[in-house]
Enzyme design. Sequence first.
Site, mmCIF file in Angstrom:
data_model
loop_
_atom_site.group_PDB
_atom_site.id
_atom_site.type_symbol
_atom_site.label_atom_id
_atom_site.label_comp_id
_atom_site.label_asym_id
_atom_site.label_seq_id
_atom_site.Cartn_x
_atom_site.Cartn_y
_atom_site.Cartn_z
ATOM 1 C CG HIS A 124 20.286 14.310 49.634
ATOM 2 N ND1 HIS A 124 20.643 15.426 50.365
ATOM 3 C CD2 HIS A 124 20.145 14.754 48.350
ATOM 4 C CE1 HIS A 124 20.730 16.469 49.558
ATOM 5 N NE2 HIS A 124 20.425 16.102 48.341
ATOM 6 C CG ASP B 294 22.127 14.685 53.147
ATOM 7 O OD1 ASP B 294 23.068 14.456 52.362
ATOM 8 O OD2 ASP B 294 21.210 15.508 52.915
ATOM 9 C CB SER C 207 18.917 18.499 46.934
ATOM 10 O OG SER C 207 20.303 18.471 46.759
#
Lengths: 443, 443
Positions: free
Chosen positions: B404, B379, B126
């Site tokens: 994710h 995601d 991320s």
Amino acid sequence: MFQIDHFGFLEDGTFKQRYLVADKHWHKPGGPILFYTGNEGDITWFCNNTGFMWEIAEELGAMLVFAEHRYYGESLPFGPDSYSDSKHLNYLTSEQALADFAVLIQDMKRTLPGAQHSPVIAIGGSYGGMLSAWFRMKYPNIVVGALAASAPIWQFPGMVPCGDFYKIVTQDFAKSGYNCDTNIRKSWKAIENVSSTASGLQWLSDEFSLCSPLKNMNEVTGFKNWLQETWVNLAMVDYPYEANFLQPLPPWPIQAVCKHLGLDSTVSDHQLLHGVAQAAKVYYNYTGSSSCLNTSQTATGSLGLLGWYYQACTEMVMPMCTDGVQDMFEPEEWNFQAFSDGCNFMFGVRPRADWAGTVYGGKDIASHSNIIFSNGGLDPWSAGGVTYNISSSLVSIVIPDGAHHLDLRYSNAHDPASVRAARELEVKYFRDWIKQAARAVSA
Amino acid sequence: MFQIDHFGFLEDGTFKQRYLVADKHWHKPGGPILFYTGNEGDITWFCNNTGFMWEIAEELGAMLVFAEHRYYGESLPFGPDSYSDSKHLNYLTSEQALADFAVLIQDMKRTLPGAQHSPVIAIGGSYGGMLSAWFRMKYPNIVVGALAASAPIWQFPGMVPCGDFYKIVTQDFAKSGYNCDTNIRKSWKAIENVSSTASGLQWLSDEFSLCSPLKNMNEVTGFKNWLQETWVNLAMVDYPYEANFLQPLPPWPIQAVCKHLGLDSTVSDHQLLHGVAQAAKVYYNYTGSSSCLNTSQTATGSLGLLGWYYQACTEMVMPMCTDGVQDMFEPEEWNFQAFSDGCNFMFGVRPRADWAGTVYGGKDIASHSNIIFSNGGLDPWSAGGVTYNISSSLVSIVIPDGAHHLDLRYSNAHDPASVRAARELEVKYFRDWIKQAARAVSA
């Protein structure tokens, strides 16, 4: 208008950065942009001393841009207050300067018709050369390649021996005249000897035609530093033709200097220092227009010395040392603590010895690409330069007969073959990068 | 101890950065270091949710380091005052965080016996994945390569369509149950309808078991935002097995959610919202331990939301928009000016829309090397990710069944084949980079 602080959002002020543009030969749309990454001084002076760019603009169909470095020339973030204290000086860093360049180029590409797909090549000399190399390393999205001329990107702690710089200065004098380095090496003691009496100080001041006569022994240290800097500057500008970079000078100025230093070992201190004084006047009074020598300045006023001191006192920590044996200077070790204390006294900041190596990669730069490192064999700054090929696209060009970024100057009938070849090779690389960029755009 | 300001010298304060080290399997001297570039939260939480690193440590003979991002967890530059105002927040930037990581690694290499020649690989997910990619781009001297898992490095102005993010969220729901996206799309209007009376507001609050009942129409906007964020979070954590990342959840939680939303088009607003409430409770009360639902929080408290808002309000400007047609949300355009005004109101700073693209290269990153961009097909952040190979050493790995950064999690019996293959390939690249580095050291 540029952000004063690219790396923080509290200070949201902007300032005007000066840049000069010459687009007479620019082929638009898409012709290349040669972008001079300005260093520590007035950009017009660098512009006038970078004839190479002017000479190749037509054949490359290139636009020329000369960008002034923040805090120098007219590019003062806080106007006349820019140097008032460490608070105002806080944004004088190489990272901020590179960010200025990046934003300027992005702005030009957005707003200048025909520039959107123009490949940009960074060009710079000395600290400006370091900036152009770092610019390519940090912003390969903005510049397709860089010519880093006489850029001592390794003159930082732990990367090269601190004594190499002064060794090269010494070699330049050693090979430029009989006993030349030997007599300079002897001169320091002779100065001490002669300065030990008031009449000696007076004699020395007269002999050197000093504007401010030496008043006591304390001032002699400053006098010696000034002389040492004079010899260093001569090594930097030992060009094969009459030129005016740091000072107006004759062709091969060190040879001219050494003519006054070809003295035998039997000469007296006074005879020796007479020769040294004559030698110094080659540097300070070649035109004959100086009525006296000013020990507070050794070079053109176009350089921003105070700003550079601040940079040296923060990021640009460049260890130097002398031993008096392999060089012609009085022995002096590199003393980081003393240097740091001096910086703290002068600016209220302390240098970070390791930062430049961490942020700019030190000797581990092999993963980058498209950078030419050119160095002159006569130039003491080559001691901290990249003088061997790191990879097929991080290449070194050595100009054995060249002083400080000779390749960036206007061509001259007296140019050695080595610098002619260097410039040709540099242009060849430029063409390669431009072609690469064109392929990337069309892909 | 790290500099609070790496890019200026006026602020000379230092702070303690937290980092976690596991060297049980480290082959010293010279064994590799897997370095987690911490993101916006408590590093122990990321450490516990990055099982992949723990599982490969032994086979690579690697040391693990998890470095906490400044201003999060316990790494507060000004202690409890760190968030007190924009002056104290001024050093919360990605550039400062990357410099922290660089200095930390340089320090470890200098001081930790056996680490001097250890190749370091950056790993992150991320925002932490963006940092690991940027870390390799900006400091290739420090890390030999980077795994950027689910890193939306292109979710910046002008790089990808602002609507793609919510389109992916919608697709996840569309394929997880009959009429699932359709009914969520219908629910916004149903909420408006029901909320138009006081009794309707009361009913809605009861149906959703809200800890703080909705008092007026103004609060309904916040309620809808909270629901929207809930669906987004579900898309991020749609893992194939029971997991607890943002919340404790069942396997394939969107399917579980959609079980409550498989309603026909004939249902009343109340029936529809009953289903939505049941669906929301899958996310907020899977364990059955919540007595009521708190609309002020949508995920784990281990994330530092305020810090992330500040970052979004300065550098991390990520345009998002919805149209209600290609996605299941109420139409909302991206409005930079309104966003900027909000930032100015909240923090006294304004975002710089173009800066991230300038400093981190935007889509022009082809000259870099040794970065893996992994993305999950489920995601929504893959919308801003690199999902194709840019070069032979800037590679994309797409995990169609992955949410994710599934690849960073501990392996699980229910892992789809695609994530197993992804992890294998990632380790293969790690080995290649380690070999490359060994050749460079011995050369």
